[in-house]
Motif scaffolding. Structure first.
Motif, PDB file in Angstrom:
ATOM      1  N   TRP A  39      48.279  45.138  51.682  1.00  0.00           N
ATOM      2  CA  TRP A  39      48.524  44.722  53.071  1.00  0.00           C
ATOM      3  C   TRP A  39      47.700  43.493  53.431  1.00  0.00           C
ATOM      4  O   TRP A  39      48.238  42.490  53.925  1.00  0.00           O
ATOM      5  CB  TRP A  39      48.187  45.906  53.978  1.00  0.00           C
ATOM      6  N   GLU A  74      48.984  40.383  51.542  1.00  0.00           N
ATOM      7  CA  GLU A  74      50.271  39.871  52.013  1.00  0.00           C
ATOM      8  C   GLU A  74      50.122  39.150  53.357  1.00  0.00           C
ATOM      9  O   GLU A  74      50.757  38.124  53.591  1.00  0.00           O
ATOM     10  CB  GLU A  74      51.291  41.006  52.124  1.00  0.00           C
ATOM     11  N   VAL A  75      49.278  39.673  54.223  1.00  0.00           N
ATOM     12  CA  VAL A  75      49.034  38.988  55.500  1.00  0.00           C
ATOM     13  C   VAL A  75      48.351  37.651  55.253  1.00  0.00           C
ATOM     14  O   VAL A  75      48.735  36.615  55.807  1.00  0.00           O
ATOM     15  CB  VAL A  75      48.188  39.878  56.436  1.00  0.00           C
ATOM     16  N   GLN A 124      50.602  34.796  53.841  1.00  0.00           N
ATOM     17  CA  GLN A 124      51.719  34.300  54.649  1.00  0.00           C
ATOM     18  C   GLN A 124      51.610  32.796  54.883  1.00  0.00           C
ATOM     19  O   GLN A 124      52.625  32.103  54.956  1.00  0.00           O
ATOM     20  CB  GLN A 124      51.749  35.026  56.002  1.00  0.00           C
ATOM     21  N   ARG A 156      46.736  36.082  62.680  1.00  0.00           N
ATOM     22  CA  ARG A 156      46.890  37.066  61.596  1.00  0.00           C
ATOM     23  C   ARG A 156      45.688  38.003  61.536  1.00  0.00           C
ATOM     24  O   ARG A 156      45.828  39.221  61.364  1.00  0.00           O
ATOM     25  CB  ARG A 156      47.050  36.355  60.246  1.00  0.00           C
ATOM     26  N   VAL A 166      52.987  42.778  61.451  1.00  0.00           N
ATOM     27  CA  VAL A 166      53.737  43.089  60.222  1.00  0.00           C
ATOM     28  C   VAL A 166      55.222  42.852  60.476  1.00  0.00           C
ATOM     29  O   VAL A 166      55.829  43.510  61.319  1.00  0.00           O
ATOM     30  CB  VAL A 166      53.502  44.543  59.768  1.00  0.00           C
ATOM     31  N   THR A 195      56.433  41.398  55.060  1.00  0.00           N
ATOM     32  CA  THR A 195      55.219  42.146  54.726  1.00  0.00           C
ATOM     33  C   THR A 195      55.519  43.623  54.549  1.00  0.00           C
ATOM     34  O   THR A 195      55.025  44.263  53.615  1.00  0.00           O
ATOM     35  CB  THR A 195      54.156  41.939  55.820  1.00  0.00           C
TER      36      THR A 195
END
Length: 345
Positions: free
Chosen positions: A42, A45-46, A49, A93, A122, A126
């Motif tokens: 998690w 992936e954030v 971005q 974010r 999200v 994501t």
């Protein structure tokens, strides 16, 4: 030959075999396939971005050292989270990640795509990445790398988001969805690159319409970019690069960060007028001009003229506060000037 339905198993097999041989070793790719640590996935992936993987690895390790668990992240003050995120940009974010961590600690980690999608910050990409990599759920991701790979495979110059998602859903290997998603992203990042694709190294060139056209880099056609807005501002350094007057930023872009007191030069006014407004607001006095720095962020190109001064509110320890890159550039002007002065004596 293009990847029509009869060819899908062969395309999947070729891509996964390539990934098993050549997939990147990245710090968030820890644990068994399809059962990775959801917190690490998690966060990564954030972070990725808006951040390239090479830089992202450094930021990821720093963030995980500061907050090794979701409980540690939720318990931390937002100022500490923003400080750990410093340099990554797009600070909304980090704020959303912090908010979502509090929700996860109270309610538990989501166990469905819809549950992840309900967390602050999200989105579909994501959520699909997390559930495919940590739960083995057959959800195809859709990002810039996926868009480019699929546009070239199908010879599509103007791929829309729904078109890309539909092609990604068709191609996804339901037996290894997490590995397949990572395979497509790795292919786009390392082989099917935007300007100079390495077609001889591509495991799926046999089915690639763009390769067969002889002009693979022409697919997809470049996106029309939003115009970059020019913005001028003045800042006042009251103190030095170690201790200075800092103010909290507002707004969605840099909200929560600290920075030098700044005023935007409005249309129709001069920098001197904006500086006068800033000096009056702070109760300070200008002693000189330090220099000018520029920075581009989210379709804005900022030209910031930095002045030195005396007076004003109390100072803060700069190293303890989260600052955007623009303010670090401004403080570097002072550091360079001091180094120059020291070197002349």
């Amino acid at each position: 030959m293009t990847p029509s339905s009869p060819h899908l198993p062969a395309v999947r097999a070729a891509l996964l075999a390539w990934f098993d041989r050549s997939g990147r070793a990245l710090p968030w790719r820890v644990g068994p396939e399809g059962r990775r640590d959801p917190y690490r996935v998690w966060v990564s992936e954030v972070l990725l971005q808006q951040t390239q993987v090479v830089r992202g690895q450094v930021y990821f390790e720093r963030f995980m050292t500061a907050f090794p668990t979701v409980q540690a992240l939720a318990a931390a003050p937002i100022e500490a989270v923003l400080k750990a995120w410093e340099g990554c940009g797009y600070y909304a974010r980090a704020r959303n990640l912090h908010r979502a961590a509090g929700k996860v600690v109270g309610e538990g980690l989501p166990t469905t795509y819809e549950g992840w999608l309900a967390l602050p910050g999200v989105g579909p990409y994501t959520a699909a990445a997390v559930v495919s990599l940590t739960l083995g759920e057959a959800r195809a991701v859709n990002d810039g790398n996926v868009r480019r790979v699929l546009a070239r495979l199908h010879g599509e110059k103007q791929p829309t988001d729904p078109w890309v998602q539909a092609r990604a859903d068709d191609l996804l290997d339901p037996e290894r969805p997490g590995a397949f998603n990572e395979a497509v992203m790795d292919l786009g990042a390392t082989v099917c690159t935007p300007k100079v694709p390495k077609c001889p190294d591509c495991p799926v060139s046999l089915w690639c319409a763009a390769f067969q056209s002889g002009q693979p880099a022409a697919y997809p056609a470049p996106k029309v970019r939003s115009a970059v807005r020019e913005m001028r501002a003045v800042a006042l350094l009251l103190g030095d690069a170690r201790e200075a007057v800092l103010e909290r930023r507002e707004g969605t872009l840099l909200g929560g960060l600290m920075g030098l007191p700044t005023e935007v030069v409005d249309e129709g006014e001069t920098p001197d007028q904006a500086l006068a407004r800033l000096v009056t607001r702070l109760g300070a006095r200008v002693t000189g001009e330090l220099g000018t720095v520029t920075h581009t962020m989210t379709h804005r190109h900022v030209t910031l003229t930095v002045f030195t001064g005396v007076g004003g509110p109390g100072r803060s320890q700069v190293a303890d506060e989260p600052l955007p890159r623009l303010d670090h550039k401004a403080l570097e002007l002072w550091t360079r000037r001091e180094a120059s002065l020291f070197g002349t004596h």
